[in-house]
Design a protein around this motif. Structure first.
Motif, PDB file in Angstrom:
ATOM      1  N   GLY A   4       0.841  -1.191   0.000  1.00  0.00           N
ATOM      2  CA  GLY A   4       0.000   0.000   0.000  1.00  0.00           C
ATOM      3  C   GLY A   4       0.872   1.236   0.000  1.00  0.00           C
ATOM      4  N   ILE A   5       0.431   2.254  -0.717  1.00  0.00           N
ATOM      5  CA  ILE A   5       1.140   3.533  -0.739  1.00  0.00           C
ATOM      6  C   ILE A   5       0.176   4.584  -0.212  1.00  0.00           C
ATOM      7  N   LEU A   6       0.532   5.178   0.910  1.00  0.00           N
ATOM      8  CA  LEU A   6      -0.272   6.206   1.551  1.00  0.00           C
ATOM      9  C   LEU A   6       0.495   7.516   1.465  1.00  0.00           C
ATOM     10  N   THR A   7      -0.137   8.539   0.881  1.00  0.00           N
ATOM     11  CA  THR A   7       0.504   9.844   0.779  1.00  0.00           C
ATOM     12  C   THR A   7      -0.363  10.859   1.509  1.00  0.00           C
ATOM     13  N   GLY A  33       9.097   4.533  10.932  1.00  0.00           N
ATOM     14  CA  GLY A  33      10.137   3.728  10.320  1.00  0.00           C
ATOM     15  C   GLY A  33      10.589   2.555  11.165  1.00  0.00           C
ATOM     16  N   ARG A  34      10.190   2.526  12.422  1.00  0.00           N
ATOM     17  CA  ARG A  34      10.550   1.403  13.310  1.00  0.00           C
ATOM     18  C   ARG A  34       9.851   0.111  12.907  1.00  0.00           C
ATOM     19  N   ASN A  35       8.668   0.256  12.369  1.00  0.00           N
ATOM     20  CA  ASN A  35       7.899  -0.912  11.951  1.00  0.00           C
ATOM     21  C   ASN A  35       8.530  -1.477  10.682  1.00  0.00           C
ATOM     22  N   PRO A  36       8.944  -2.738  10.681  1.00  0.00           N
ATOM     23  CA  PRO A  36       9.594  -3.304   9.494  1.00  0.00           C
ATOM     24  C   PRO A  36       8.672  -3.392   8.271  1.00  0.00           C
ATOM     25  N   ALA A  37       7.381  -3.225   8.468  1.00  0.00           N
ATOM     26  CA  ALA A  37       6.435  -3.283   7.349  1.00  0.00           C
ATOM     27  C   ALA A  37       6.190  -1.907   6.731  1.00  0.00           C
ATOM     28  N   VAL A  38       6.865  -0.853   7.253  1.00  0.00           N
ATOM     29  CA  VAL A  38       6.607   0.510   6.794  1.00  0.00           C
ATOM     30  C   VAL A  38       7.909   1.200   6.404  1.00  0.00           C
ATOM     31  N   VAL A  58       3.631   0.584   2.714  1.00  0.00           N
ATOM     32  CA  VAL A  58       3.237  -0.399   3.724  1.00  0.00           C
ATOM     33  C   VAL A  58       3.138  -1.769   3.076  1.00  0.00           C
ATOM     34  N   ALA A  59       3.763  -2.767   3.682  1.00  0.00           N
ATOM     35  CA  ALA A  59       3.719  -4.139   3.176  1.00  0.00           C
ATOM     36  C   ALA A  59       2.954  -5.017   4.166  1.00  0.00           C
ATOM     37  N   PRO A  64      -6.559  -6.392   3.778  1.00  0.00           N
ATOM     38  CA  PRO A  64      -7.095  -5.792   5.007  1.00  0.00           C
ATOM     39  C   PRO A  64      -5.997  -5.399   6.012  1.00  0.00           C
ATOM     40  N   GLU A  65      -4.939  -6.183   6.086  1.00  0.00           N
ATOM     41  CA  GLU A  65      -3.822  -5.860   6.974  1.00  0.00           C
ATOM     42  C   GLU A  65      -3.156  -4.556   6.536  1.00  0.00           C
ATOM     43  N   VAL A  66      -2.937  -4.401   5.241  1.00  0.00           N
ATOM     44  CA  VAL A  66      -2.319  -3.182   4.705  1.00  0.00           C
ATOM     45  C   VAL A  66      -3.247  -1.994   4.922  1.00  0.00           C
TER      46      VAL A  66
END
Length: 93
Positions: A4-7, A33-38, A58-59, A64-66
């Protein structure tokens, strides 16, 4: 894997200098940036003292998770940043 790309475009009314802008936006990299999925970066408006644009990649395993993580980021930015989110775009790849 879903991406997901959130701007978020953020208005910083009354911001008098780029130094003040950095102070008001301080911690975006550390908070998200601490979250490895972001992954997060200031993607535009770097030299504009009254606006800022941030992009979050976001990975996740499921859409739904993204979506949930994107919503969480958006809500948290609106609560914690000394500015006003004026535009949000979201794309799922």
């Amino acid at each position: 894997m879903n991406i997901g790309i959130l701007t978020l475009r953020i208005a910083l009314p009354g911001c008098a200098s780029l130094k003040e802008k950095r102070q008001r936006m301080h911690g975006m990299h550390q908070r998200y940036g601490r979250n490895p999925a972001v992954a997060v970066c200031e993607s535009a408006e770097r030299n504009n003292r009254e606006a800022s644009e941030w992009t979050f990649v976001v990975a996740g395993q499921t859409v739904p998770e993204v979506e949930s993580l994107c919503s969480e980021i958006e809500d948290r930015v609106q609560r914690t940043v000394d500015g006003r989110v004026v535009e949000t775009t979201r794309e799922i790849l």
